[in-house]
Design a protein around this motif. Structure first.
Motif, short mmCIF file in Angstrom:
data_model
loop_
_atom_site.label_atom_id
_atom_site.label_comp_id
_atom_site.label_asym_id
_atom_site.label_seq_id
_atom_site.Cartn_x
_atom_site.Cartn_y
_atom_site.Cartn_z
N PRO A 190 0.73 -1.15 0.06
CA PRO A 190 0.05 -0.03 0.20
C PRO A 190 0.99 1.31 -0.09
CG PRO A 190 -1.09 -1.67 1.49
CD PRO A 190 0.27 -2.20 0.93
N ARG A 191 1.90 1.58 0.98
CA ARG A 191 2.70 2.77 1.04
C ARG A 191 3.81 2.73 -0.08
NH1 ARG A 191 2.05 4.62 7.20
NH2 ARG A 191 -0.18 4.51 7.21
N GLN A 192 4.32 1.60 -0.44
CA GLN A 192 5.54 1.31 -1.27
C GLN A 192 5.30 1.03 -2.56
OE1 GLN A 192 8.73 -0.72 0.58
NE2 GLN A 192 7.71 -0.65 2.50
N GLY A 193 4.31 0.71 -2.99
CA GLY A 193 4.26 0.25 -4.43
C GLY A 193 4.72 -1.13 -4.87
N PRO A 194 5.14 -1.40 -6.11
CA PRO A 194 5.52 -2.80 -6.42
C PRO A 194 6.58 -3.24 -5.52
CG PRO A 194 6.12 -1.12 -8.16
CD PRO A 194 5.18 -0.27 -6.98
N ILE A 195 6.20 -4.40 -5.05
CA ILE A 195 7.48 -5.21 -4.25
C ILE A 195 7.97 -6.41 -5.00
CG2 ILE A 195 8.22 -6.25 -2.12
CD1 ILE A 195 7.59 -3.30 -1.94
N ALA A 196 7.22 -6.97 -6.03
CA ALA A 196 7.86 -8.07 -6.83
C ALA A 196 6.73 -8.11 -7.99
CB ALA A 196 7.75 -9.27 -6.09
N TYR A 197 7.67 -8.62 -8.91
CA TYR A 197 6.93 -8.76 -10.37
C TYR A 197 7.21 -9.74 -10.98
CZ TYR A 197 5.71 -7.26 -15.07
OH TYR A 197 5.34 -7.01 -16.44
N ARG A 198 6.27 -10.53 -11.71
CA ARG A 198 6.55 -11.70 -12.61
C ARG A 198 5.54 -11.84 -13.93
NH1 ARG A 198 3.94 -17.12 -12.22
NH2 ARG A 198 5.34 -18.90 -12.65
N GLU A 199 6.55 -11.95 -14.94
CA GLU A 199 5.56 -12.03 -16.30
C GLU A 199 5.73 -13.11 -16.95
OE1 GLU A 199 6.48 -9.49 -20.15
OE2 GLU A 199 6.31 -8.43 -18.38
N VAL A 200 4.56 -13.93 -17.15
CA VAL A 200 4.72 -15.34 -17.81
C VAL A 200 3.85 -15.15 -18.98
CG1 VAL A 200 4.06 -17.59 -17.55
CG2 VAL A 200 4.74 -16.30 -15.60
N GLY A 201 4.74 -15.85 -20.13
CA GLY A 201 4.34 -15.73 -21.41
C GLY A 201 3.59 -17.10 -21.84
#
Length: 214
Positions: A190-201
């Motif tokens: 909530p206060r920091q934005g994106p913490i981790a990200y994953r992109e799967v095709g």
């Protein structure tokens, strides 16, 4: 949402013991590109509106090869501009989950390394809560006049705590966005934005996966 770093990933987030800051993460995740998480142990704050325009940069670690990078963020009149280490630059509204509305020098596609787009939205994810859904329509024109239209559906699926080396577990919302070809999942605090990200095709190919370090 556009990609963040075109990274090919393959590592291991091993076992951990987490009590406050007392845990040690090797690096991976059994090769699936997901951050190490645990069930939410307390409440999670309210995420009433996007905060990306408050950020100047974020340091991230590739979850499969362990390399670290920094994404540079600047404000625009309509949202944010992000510069990646390889020179790719893209813009979008201040809504992290929205598809990009422009990108330049990104990827190796002959026709689609640079483009402009118009993005519209139906529904809203904010304030974030499980079940909230937004649908984004993007109509893009490439540098050489090629046209593309795509619909992306984003859903707030869960709440979990993300574990990071040397930091306290952080409560996050898990938001998954798919356009039928690629699924992009963000663990968003909530206060920091994106913490981790994953992109799967297609065929479950992991195109990108990272963990924020700062």
């Amino acid at each position: 949402m556009k990609r963040i770093l075109a990274v090919s990933l393959a590592a291991v987030l091993g076992g951990c013991t987490a009590t406050g800051l007392d845990f040690n993460l090797p690096l991976d995740i059994a090769g699936n590109g997901k951050p190490e998480t645990r069930t939410l142990t307390g409440s999670i704050g309210s995420a009433k509106a996007p905060i990306l325009r408050q950020l100047r940069s974020i340091q991230i670690q590739n979850l499969l090869d362990g390399e670290t990078h920094r994404l540079r963020i600047s404000k625009t009149s309509g949202g944010i501009r992000v510069r990646e280490p390889g020179g790719c630059i893209w813009t979008r509204s201040h809504d992290w989950f929205a598809p990009s509305d422009s990108f330049a020098r990104c990827g190796s596609s002959k026709n689609w390394h640079t483009a402009q787009a118009r993005v519209t939205r139906d529904g809203s994810l904010f304030p974030l809560r499980i079940g909230n859904t937004a649908i984004y329509e993007r109509r893009a024109v490439s540098w050489n006049g090629k046209r593309s239209a795509r619909r992306t559906t984003c859903v707030v699926e869960d709440t979990v705590e993300v574990l990071r080396p040397g930091k306290r577990p952080i409560p996050t919302f898990v938001v998954a966005c798919t356009d039928g070809r690629v699924t992009r999942t963000t663990w968003y605090a909530p206060r920091q934005g994106p913490i981790a990200y994953r992109e799967v095709g297609r065929h479950r190919h992991i195109r990108d996966a990272w963990l924020r370090l700062d």
